[in-house]
Write an enzyme that holds these catalytic residues in place. Sequence first.
Site, PDB file in Angstrom:
ATOM      1  N   GLY A   1      -6.967  -5.820 -13.973  1.00  0.00           N
ATOM      2  CA  GLY A   1      -5.783  -5.512 -13.171  1.00  0.00           C
ATOM      3  C   GLY A   1      -4.490  -5.921 -13.824  1.00  0.00           C
ATOM      4  O   GLY A   1      -3.949  -5.221 -14.684  1.00  0.00           O
TER       5      GLY A   1
ATOM      6  N   LEU B   1       0.809  -1.230   0.000  1.00  0.00           N
ATOM      7  CA  LEU B   1       0.000   0.000   0.000  1.00  0.00           C
ATOM      8  C   LEU B   1       0.837   1.272   0.000  1.00  0.00           C
ATOM      9  O   LEU B   1       0.506   2.245   0.684  1.00  0.00           O
ATOM     10  CB  LEU B   1      -0.970   0.013   1.198  1.00  0.00           C
ATOM     11  CG  LEU B   1      -1.964  -1.154   1.292  1.00  0.00           C
ATOM     12  CD1 LEU B   1      -2.908  -0.946   2.484  1.00  0.00           C
ATOM     13  CD2 LEU B   1      -2.785  -1.307   0.019  1.00  0.00           C
TER      14      LEU B   1
ATOM     15  N   ASN C   1     -10.162  -9.407  -4.309  1.00  0.00           N
ATOM     16  CA  ASN C   1      -8.761  -9.002  -4.220  1.00  0.00           C
ATOM     17  C   ASN C   1      -7.871 -10.216  -4.556  1.00  0.00           C
ATOM     18  O   ASN C   1      -8.368 -11.268  -4.944  1.00  0.00           O
ATOM     19  CB  ASN C   1      -8.483  -8.486  -2.801  1.00  0.00           C
ATOM     20  CG  ASN C   1      -7.362  -7.464  -2.750  1.00  0.00           C
ATOM     21  OD1 ASN C   1      -6.323  -7.639  -3.393  1.00  0.00           O
ATOM     22  ND2 ASN C   1      -7.557  -6.402  -1.994  1.00  0.00           N
TER      23      ASN C   1
ATOM     24  N   CYS D   1      -6.459  -6.178   1.637  1.00  0.00           N
ATOM     25  CA  CYS D   1      -5.072  -6.208   1.170  1.00  0.00           C
ATOM     26  C   CYS D   1      -4.298  -7.281   1.935  1.00  0.00           C
ATOM     27  O   CYS D   1      -4.256  -7.260   3.155  1.00  0.00           O
ATOM     28  CB  CYS D   1      -4.379  -4.866   1.358  1.00  0.00           C
ATOM     29  SG  CYS D   1      -2.653  -4.942   0.839  1.00  0.00           S
TER      30      CYS D   1
END
Lengths: 319, 306
Positions: B265, B73, B192, B130
Amino acid sequence: MFRGFERERIATDAAADPFGVAILTGPMPAPPKDAVSQLATVVSSRPCGSDAVVLRLAPERPFEPLRASRFFMLRREDGTAPLIPRPYSVYRQGGGASSSTGEAPWVEFLIKVMGRGSRALEAAPIGSQLRLIGPLGNGWPVLDGDGAPWVMLAGGVGSAPFPMAIEQALRGMDGGAAVASRDLHFLFGARDRGLLYDLELFERLGVNVHTATVDGSHGMQGHVLQLLDALQAAGSIPKQIRVLACGPDPMLEAVHARAIEEEWDCWLSLETLMGCGVGICNGCPVPTREGGALAGWPNAKCCVEGPVFAARDIELVGH
Amino acid sequence: MPSLAVRLGTLLLRNPLLSASGTYGHGLEMGGFCAPSGIGGLVSKTVTLEPRGGNPAPRLCETEAGLINSIGLENKGVAQYLEEVLPEVASADCAIITNVGGHHDHEFADVVAMLDERDEVDAIELNLSCPNVDDGKLPLATDPKRAESVVAGARARTRKPLFAKLSPNVTRIGDMAMAVESGGADGITAVNTLLGMAVDWRTRRPGVATIQGGYSGPGIKPVALRCAWECARNVTIPVIGCGGIQTVDDVLQYLVVGCRAVQVGTSSFWNPANLGDLASQLAAALAEQGIDDVNDLIGTLEVARR
């Protein structure tokens, strides 16, 4: 609903850009404006040294003359392995308007065959198409003839960004004074003679070429920095120099340490693992150096803020 | 030309193609490869309350049919995002969806409150999932009660459309979907990355510095597609499919299992123009099948009758 705003240019400050290419800065480091994602046809592949090939590609859309040490991402399109493209410096560029024989514009890449990605590229059939993303990155700074002599340090396949750099320096870049051939020293080091790729090509360029090999099979026995020491001790290269370097990590770490210690004007072309080459994967962090131009954030992105960095702006140990 | 517009709650998209958070920068940087006017929207990289320097290198490792990442991140924090990034991104002619992350539960609500004041933000996506922080424990993505509470906290601070991005690393993702719906989410992003690992047996070193990371790419598509389907059948709010999309067939499959939009992605890494290309290919694929409106395809999975 959509707002329908006109797209605005991201802030650029060309005047403050020593590299002269439109690297977008501002809050969102971005790929260069001239980068495109396209297909390119494999024109030829010639063996080079003991473990490399020079791959010549004809892109669908040709490029303006490219600054040395800019790079492209290359990937085969016929399958999913390897998935991720690989970054390669442009080695040579030709054809098109510059060609007397009317050949199509081409770019060449020096590819050392060492893993899945390079093996796949080496095996790409002539006539097949590769994904070619670029041109990317900043390239070497303007190589001008107004200051100390230029010393180019290449380690093995790290020689790739230098043939064009030498040609561009001798010709003069961006209105700067051309570099005299006596003021340009190309120091080429490798493990053995077979890894001094295209040595004859460099010898034909008319600059001072010196070699070192770890096994002593060509030139001085030793590393490229030891070669520089020897040449300076012999008076062949002065103490006051400007340095460009590209090569394996241990070599660049040693050059970086020396550059900081002796306060050289020194630029390093880094090779890091890259996932995308265009600034979106965040996978190529280069630690920034306190007091340098990139300080203020712990990492620079090698792909869009490099791959060429001033030694004083980055940290390399453990990189 | 088939109609491609889809609705995610009150948010209208010109087509179902969105970038996936963390794989396309803030989006506008990619304008040279993909015009925002050709896609549905841009999802930002995760923004957190405080700046985060991210994880050490190596952060990426290619593996079979995919990629393991451990970026951690990295971002300059919400203040910089509000001051410097948003004014630039606002010029993009597509929906702007800001992805929000946090270390502590209250940080989500705090950042959401700041984004709520900005007209440039069309919707907010909460990154509950995440895998590269907190040692891969995924505290928010694996505990339905806590996820519901974080969503409810954010819900209380904004009227903008609020999406919750879930993790595939759970036994019953349908339970997570219902939890975030109860918390007040307007949509669900599924999914995710999967927790994954690579190792170089010769050097004995892991592929990424944090040992484990998030696995993405074509290899995860069957897993992600199933997760998206399970979410879609358990909630009434829209589901945004995400995971392993590289071709227009992949996009169409996600729509059939019930997704109202999709996020692209990892495939942007090997072709940064792919997102925009997929939008044009979607129109062509629907036209070829004689489908006038993309909404006619969404959720049309046929289950064999016995």
